[in-house]
Scaffold this active site. Sequence first.
Site, mmCIF file in Angstrom:
data_model
loop_
_atom_site.group_PDB
_atom_site.id
_atom_site.type_symbol
_atom_site.label_atom_id
_atom_site.label_comp_id
_atom_site.label_asym_id
_atom_site.label_seq_id
_atom_site.Cartn_x
_atom_site.Cartn_y
_atom_site.Cartn_z
ATOM 1 N N GLY B 264 0.805 -1.221 0.000
ATOM 2 C CA GLY B 264 0.000 0.000 0.000
ATOM 3 C C GLY B 264 0.837 1.270 0.000
ATOM 4 O O GLY B 264 2.055 1.229 -0.146
ATOM 5 N N VAL B 265 0.149 2.399 0.189
ATOM 6 C CA VAL B 265 0.777 3.703 0.093
ATOM 7 C C VAL B 265 1.102 4.213 1.493
ATOM 8 O O VAL B 265 0.332 4.003 2.422
ATOM 9 C CB VAL B 265 -0.177 4.687 -0.619
ATOM 10 C CG1 VAL B 265 0.521 6.005 -0.893
ATOM 11 C CG2 VAL B 265 -0.686 4.083 -1.927
ATOM 12 N N GLY B 266 2.219 4.892 1.647
ATOM 13 C CA GLY B 266 2.526 5.550 2.910
ATOM 14 C C GLY B 266 3.750 4.980 3.593
ATOM 15 O O GLY B 266 4.388 4.040 3.102
ATOM 16 N N SER B 267 4.062 5.544 4.756
ATOM 17 C CA SER B 267 5.302 5.226 5.454
ATOM 18 C C SER B 267 5.367 3.778 5.918
ATOM 19 O O SER B 267 6.395 3.111 5.775
ATOM 20 C CB SER B 267 5.465 6.154 6.663
ATOM 21 O OG SER B 267 5.535 7.494 6.234
ATOM 22 N N VAL B 268 4.280 3.273 6.511
ATOM 23 C CA VAL B 268 4.307 1.908 7.029
ATOM 24 C C VAL B 268 4.480 0.917 5.879
ATOM 25 O O VAL B 268 5.317 0.008 5.924
ATOM 26 C CB VAL B 268 3.036 1.584 7.854
ATOM 27 C CG1 VAL B 268 3.016 0.119 8.259
ATOM 28 C CG2 VAL B 268 2.959 2.472 9.086
ATOM 29 N N GLU B 289 0.522 -0.690 -6.893
ATOM 30 C CA GLU B 289 -0.141 0.543 -7.297
ATOM 31 C C GLU B 289 0.890 1.664 -7.410
ATOM 32 O O GLU B 289 0.996 2.332 -8.417
ATOM 33 C CB GLU B 289 -1.146 0.870 -6.199
ATOM 34 C CG GLU B 289 -2.367 1.581 -6.614
ATOM 35 C CD GLU B 289 -3.300 1.697 -5.412
ATOM 36 O OE1 GLU B 289 -4.349 1.059 -5.455
ATOM 37 O OE2 GLU B 289 -2.995 2.419 -4.446
ATOM 38 N N ASN B 379 -8.889 8.852 4.462
ATOM 39 C CA ASN B 379 -8.525 9.045 3.061
ATOM 40 C C ASN B 379 -9.548 8.373 2.145
ATOM 41 O O ASN B 379 -10.245 9.025 1.388
ATOM 42 C CB ASN B 379 -7.132 8.464 2.780
ATOM 43 C CG ASN B 379 -6.056 9.115 3.637
ATOM 44 O OD1 ASN B 379 -6.058 10.317 3.844
ATOM 45 N ND2 ASN B 379 -5.149 8.309 4.159
ATOM 46 N N GLY B 383 -6.852 1.469 -3.464
ATOM 47 C CA GLY B 383 -6.759 0.205 -4.193
ATOM 48 C C GLY B 383 -6.724 -1.007 -3.285
ATOM 49 O O GLY B 383 -6.603 -2.133 -3.759
#
Lengths: 499, 499
Positions: B264-268, B289, B379, B383
């Site tokens: 997925g998207v982001g820091s983690v 993605e 948010n 996806g």
Amino acid sequence: MLGNRIRREDLKGKIVSAEEAAMLIKDGMTIATSGFTPSGYPKAVPLALAKRAEEGEEIGVTIITGASVGDELDGALTRSGVMKRRFPYQTNKYSRDAINKGKLMYQDMHLSHVPQFVDYGFFGKIDIAIVEGLAITEEGGIIPTTSVGVAPHAVKNAEKVIVEINTSQPMALEGVHDIYIPERPPYRKPIPITHPKDRIGTSYIPCDPEKIAAIVITDIADKVRPLGAIDENSKKISGYIIDFLEHEVKMGRLPKDLLPLQSGVGSVANAVLGGLVESKFENLTCYTEVIQDAMFDLIDAGKVTVASGTSFTPSEEGLKRLLDNIDHYAKHCILRPMEISNNPEVIRRLGVIAMNTAIEVDIYGHVNSTNIMGSRMMNGIGGSGDFTRNAYLSIFTTVSTAKNGDVSSIVPMVSHVDHTEHDVCVVVTEQGLADLRGTSPRERARKIIKNCAHPDYRDILMDYLKRAEKGRFMHEPHMMGEALSWHERFLQTGSMTIK
Amino acid sequence: MLGNRIRREDLKGKIVSAEEAAMLIKDGMTIATSGFTPSGYPKAVPLALAKRAEEGEEIGVTIITGASVGDELDGALTRSGVMKRRFPYQTNKYSRDAINKGKLMYQDMHLSHVPQFVDYGFFGKIDIAIVEGLAITEEGGIIPTTSVGVAPHAVKNAEKVIVEINTSQPMALEGVHDIYIPERPPYRKPIPITHPKDRIGTSYIPCDPEKIAAIVITDIADKVRPLGAIDENSKKISGYIIDFLEHEVKMGRLPKDLLPLQSGVGSVANAVLGGLVESKFENLTCYTEVIQDAMFDLIDAGKVTVASGTSFTPSEEGLKRLLDNIDHYAKHCILRPMEISNNPEVIRRLGVIAMNTAIEVDIYGHVNSTNIMGSRMMNGIGGSGDFTRNAYLSIFTTVSTAKNGDVSSIVPMVSHVDHTEHDVCVVVTEQGLADLRGTSPRERARKIIKNCAHPDYRDILMDYLKRAEKGRFMHEPHMMGEALSWHERFLQTGSMTIK
């Protein structure tokens, strides 16, 4: 007499009694079987297995099927206590009761996930496959009967295979099936279906003859279930859907022959599909899970040219009609493995119009398909998720009230979520239809309350919504302390109404 | 200077200022744009449009993008009040605030549904597409920049197209993209991808040059977001996932090079993926993605051979690294339309291992990805549903507590469901990992509480479960009056703990 049923001489020596075959099954085994709805499931061996337990033997097994099956399997193995764990779907009253009493471990799964879970080894080793067959071919292939389900993957992965040759199933079913088994990743190829009529596989389930450990001859017929008469509410729901589809065609959002239709299992789904007989639509196709009585009406009326599914699921009357006219219906029907009938790839590509039934729907469009009042398992999600998520259009139907009006099927928050707001395009009740595409949650709530809720519940639904809108967060306003209060009230008082 | 950026003489006359281009946009229009994360989105025209409203003009539009975009689009159009309706995802603080105040109508959608909703006409007419381009080819094709998203479908369906040629985007990006647009049903063919490295389309978005109504030259850079440092919790989560994947390989349930990874998207998500640099795995591929900084580490370490996505989503430092070494990274990266990067068909076929982050997870394995305390939009689902549902394995990660321990990420019942118990295979927190495959709900609850919940919350979670098990229905026991009480308590007292 068995010449056409067992076409390899070397296998005739494998014929044994159901009792002898059942002795292959040991405590702790995982058994995967044919069967999808009460069609094409093994009967004689499960009955013999249940008998062993009834006579005092300690034996427990895990059962994996295509979907629900008949009483000879789910009922007998539950009553005898043999079935300890069950995947992925059931409708039998004994197994449901055992699940809800916490005696039977049940995982409710998307049906399209089951064949690959078997194939990937996620269920562990499959010790035995029990498959009902019409016949065994020269190659050792097993020709299925009235369903396919997970049988191809069961046979592929099981250590041993027991075949129940069922002589009550007419040989005329041969040729109806189309068996295609995708490879495991990373070797999977595109599934080459671009139209519901496409045949891409063999007419039998491939099987190494060495794996066939026993063959049992039986003539126990499928225990088909009755379909309810088409009532006024179903007619209304069907009518709203047809009006909606006609409007979509007019707006250029659907081709005039529509796109392949999927319709869930049971009386309402049958009635909804049946409504199309009276519609103006022509040259329809179905890419669905089960072929019920209404499909025969649609084929006879010349409305449906081809119906692809993984099982015939007729009523007793429908079964007679099917078997008496099998040459006719076989021309229009294809039975595939559930890995193919419910496959996300094919459903997305074909642009299937999915129509499934809900237990309850909330004001923001989430759907509960499985657990009544949050905790009581009804049947399971079945294939509804496979179709809904990947459909061109996903439609959910429900009658707006249950329990003589004491339960509203439209609630502030559903007590269990099986289909999310991201997946549901259209909700239909006998009150009307709500088209949720392109709406924010609060717009959606107003459409669902106005168009779909029963008049007796509209005011208290609007009252909930308006009070929730006084909270801090306005995207999808809920009151955590009250969201499930309607269910709590029903459990306490027997009614969701406010006295 | 623009020779290589606009390769058709007849289009050079279409060059106008951002203000002139923005004048094509009228009140009530539906605008679809390029952009996926703060990458490759139009900037100059939205800023000019916002300015019109700031100067007093009454103008409101619907905006459809690939996913979130930068502040020049979501921020400026929210602050100016121009954006009235928004699909399908956002992360901008101004738009989030407007959504939660009920001022911006927002539908949170599965990203893979968006291109086909555009193509099917479900959003109505697309008046204008605004697409950031690297260049326009001799054929009139638009070469995308740092993302593709919904741009191909926007261009295909819009009445008019505005191209922002962004000279801050290096021409070396040419050739990274692979644009393939499936037909509408019933004419769809199989998407011919069988490996993440497969290229099946063109390097540009096909566009009838007649539709290009304006070309704007700009050099405003992508407003990339920082990625958090990799903290101890992320390292632990990543470690548990790697151990799990190694175990799956050992058990023969995964090939030794694994299967294509999605993160997925982001820091983690970046940290989880980054952990693989230290693992023993080799020859990995990604079908995902977004391509974040960790991917560049994995490519440089020779761990990942190919990464397929729909956008580059680096930090500022990562962006510099990408652009300074674009020839190197371009050999290992492919950017596709989100219709392809997130397509259920391809995800299922490739057997993607999906790793996404949860806001909260409940004891039965349902996941909330979107709404904090049931109502406050964070948010959107993005996806995560496209990958989770159709994955080989679906993994959700979350830190076990938030708000300095006042919020447990493991709760009796999630306050919003985005991923159901039918879809979630594995849950991981910094406390440990719970493998949910093959488990009944009550078994699942014990695994999640024991392995994933924070020790401070384990006892009260078990207490909830045990009291719920005293109820009438034992499949997935809940107490309707108490299921959401933890959220209610937090909203009342600022903590989920019982004082």
